[in-house]
Write an enzyme that holds these catalytic residues in place. Sequence first.
Site, mmCIF file in Angstrom:
data_model
loop_
_atom_site.group_PDB
_atom_site.id
_atom_site.type_symbol
_atom_site.label_atom_id
_atom_site.label_comp_id
_atom_site.label_asym_id
_atom_site.label_seq_id
_atom_site.Cartn_x
_atom_site.Cartn_y
_atom_site.Cartn_z
ATOM 1 N N LYS A 187 55.336 20.624 67.453
ATOM 2 C CA LYS A 187 54.443 20.534 68.616
ATOM 3 C C LYS A 187 55.281 20.231 69.842
ATOM 4 O O LYS A 187 56.126 19.317 69.803
ATOM 5 C CB LYS A 187 53.444 19.397 68.411
ATOM 6 C CG LYS A 187 52.576 19.589 67.182
ATOM 7 C CD LYS A 187 51.700 18.383 66.912
ATOM 8 C CE LYS A 187 50.877 18.636 65.658
ATOM 9 N NZ LYS A 187 50.116 17.452 65.234
ATOM 10 N N LYS A 230 53.970 19.220 57.240
ATOM 11 C CA LYS A 230 52.598 19.753 57.187
ATOM 12 C C LYS A 230 52.042 19.481 55.798
ATOM 13 O O LYS A 230 52.286 20.235 54.858
ATOM 14 C CB LYS A 230 52.604 21.252 57.500
ATOM 15 C CG LYS A 230 51.225 21.864 57.607
ATOM 16 C CD LYS A 230 51.316 23.289 58.149
ATOM 17 C CE LYS A 230 49.936 23.902 58.366
ATOM 18 N NZ LYS A 230 49.318 24.301 57.085
ATOM 19 N N TYR A 247 47.407 34.817 50.950
ATOM 20 C CA TYR A 247 46.334 34.711 51.944
ATOM 21 C C TYR A 247 46.891 35.006 53.339
ATOM 22 O O TYR A 247 46.318 35.793 54.101
ATOM 23 C CB TYR A 247 45.720 33.308 51.891
ATOM 24 C CG TYR A 247 44.672 33.057 52.954
ATOM 25 C CD1 TYR A 247 43.351 33.432 52.756
ATOM 26 C CD2 TYR A 247 45.013 32.455 54.167
ATOM 27 C CE1 TYR A 247 42.397 33.220 53.738
ATOM 28 C CE2 TYR A 247 44.076 32.233 55.150
ATOM 29 C CZ TYR A 247 42.764 32.614 54.934
ATOM 30 O OH TYR A 247 41.822 32.398 55.920
HETATM 31 S S1 IVH Z 1 47.930 19.980 64.115
HETATM 32 C C1 IVH Z 1 45.944 22.433 67.288
HETATM 33 N N1 IVH Z 1 49.505 18.624 62.553
HETATM 34 O O1 IVH Z 1 47.389 22.382 59.242
HETATM 35 C C2 IVH Z 1 46.752 21.797 66.226
HETATM 36 N N2 IVH Z 1 47.968 20.128 61.524
HETATM 37 O O2 IVH Z 1 46.857 25.219 60.246
HETATM 38 C C3 IVH Z 1 46.009 21.699 64.960
HETATM 39 N N3 IVH Z 1 48.055 20.122 59.089
HETATM 40 O O3 IVH Z 1 43.945 22.451 59.359
HETATM 41 C C4 IVH Z 1 46.601 21.068 63.810
HETATM 42 N N4 IVH Z 1 49.637 18.605 58.882
HETATM 43 O O4 IVH Z 1 44.918 20.632 58.044
HETATM 44 C C5 IVH Z 1 48.528 19.548 62.597
HETATM 45 N N5 IVH Z 1 50.939 17.318 61.289
HETATM 46 C C6 IVH Z 1 49.977 18.217 61.359
HETATM 47 C C7 IVH Z 1 49.416 18.798 60.201
HETATM 48 C C8 IVH Z 1 48.416 19.757 60.330
HETATM 49 C C9 IVH Z 1 48.799 19.414 58.226
HETATM 50 C C10 IVH Z 1 47.066 21.132 58.703
HETATM 51 C C11 IVH Z 1 45.683 20.838 59.185
HETATM 52 C C12 IVH Z 1 45.182 22.075 59.856
HETATM 53 C C13 IVH Z 1 46.216 23.083 59.514
HETATM 54 C C14 IVH Z 1 46.460 23.992 60.691
#
Ligand code: IVH
Length: 339
Positions: A316, A127, A45
């Site tokens: 981050k 993640k 994907y």
């Molecule tokens: S932050 C603007 N932190 O990843 C920042 N996302 O591709 C937005 N996800 O749909 C997301 N663990 O489902 C963030 N520790 C984490 C995360 C996380 C999993 C997933 C989340 C989001 C996707 C972003």
Amino acid sequence: MKTIPVEALNELDAAIELAALAREIARHDKLYHGKDQPEISDAAYDALVARNRAIEARFPNLIRTDSPSRRVGAAVAEGFAKSRHGEPMLSLDNVFSPDEFSDFCKRIRRFLGIAEDGALAFVGEPKIDGLSINLLYENGVFIKGATRGDGAEGEDVTANLLTIPSLPRKLTPPFPAQIEIRGEVFMEKADFLGFRAAQEKAAEAREARRAAGEKLGDAIVIPANPRNAAAGSVRQLDARITATRPLKLLAYAMGSASEAPAETHHAFLDELRRWGFAVNPLSRRLDSEDVAEAFQAEIGAGRAALAYDIDGVVYKLDRIDWQRRLGFVGRAPRWAVAW
Ligand code: IVH
């Protein structure tokens, strides 16, 4: 997928391929987010999305109004009320190597006007591969929760989320008068195996009843992986079914808020814990790019032993004032990346 290098495409071929990619990616988004039954791997994907982005970068005049780079996830499914997020729920860009991570850091320094050897502190978070959700709290009370949906509005799954034991109904004060908390609902690997075995048994029993001529209700879904099991469980129309599923919630971000709760992301994670959320205990403040790289190796080495599936680590930028200055490009923040 065509394998003509992007540099070799002429404009007509590019337009044809962008149309095909828009259709194809929308179909996979629908399978993944709408039905929780993806047909292709995340890597395949990502390759489609990357190819789309590369062609658009070369032919910006051909960017379509329905381009996948302008959308996040899939549209709202039927059966749930819609819920508009106070702030859009966006996505993350990916990097796949130390070089690409280093480029990400360079872009941040350039944008902020920091010296090339200036230290950047990050927070690294596993993640988790689950279902992202947005939780609205007013005066410390959980008001409603929604799936990501198309990024601007998702499905109101409040009743289902209320069945998850780790979701705080009330926050420990003090807290902002209004705040959206974002996190991941997921199923641990062991719980998933137990749940799938139970579904298989139920499906066999159902088959026996069908063979005996009984009239049956809905088919029993046997989820392929913990992510699909979690997503399918949250998106049940009957919350009593969700209540039987072994779901967990970890919080990791915020959306809109009436006041800023912290100046750094690691301090925000401490606030989340204090309010009553579960935060991933592996999340860690990382003082520099090198420390982040070491963290990547450490999480990678421990990955198989984790109780849950992850598909990388999110990095981050720790300073929230810098996050604000960096802002977003397209559907992803400039201050965070998934590796
Ligand atoms: S932050 C603007 N932190 O990843 C920042 N996302 O591709 C937005 N996800 O749909 C997301 N663990 O489902 C963030 N520790 C984490 C995360 C996380 C999993 C997933 C989340 C989001 C996707 C972003």
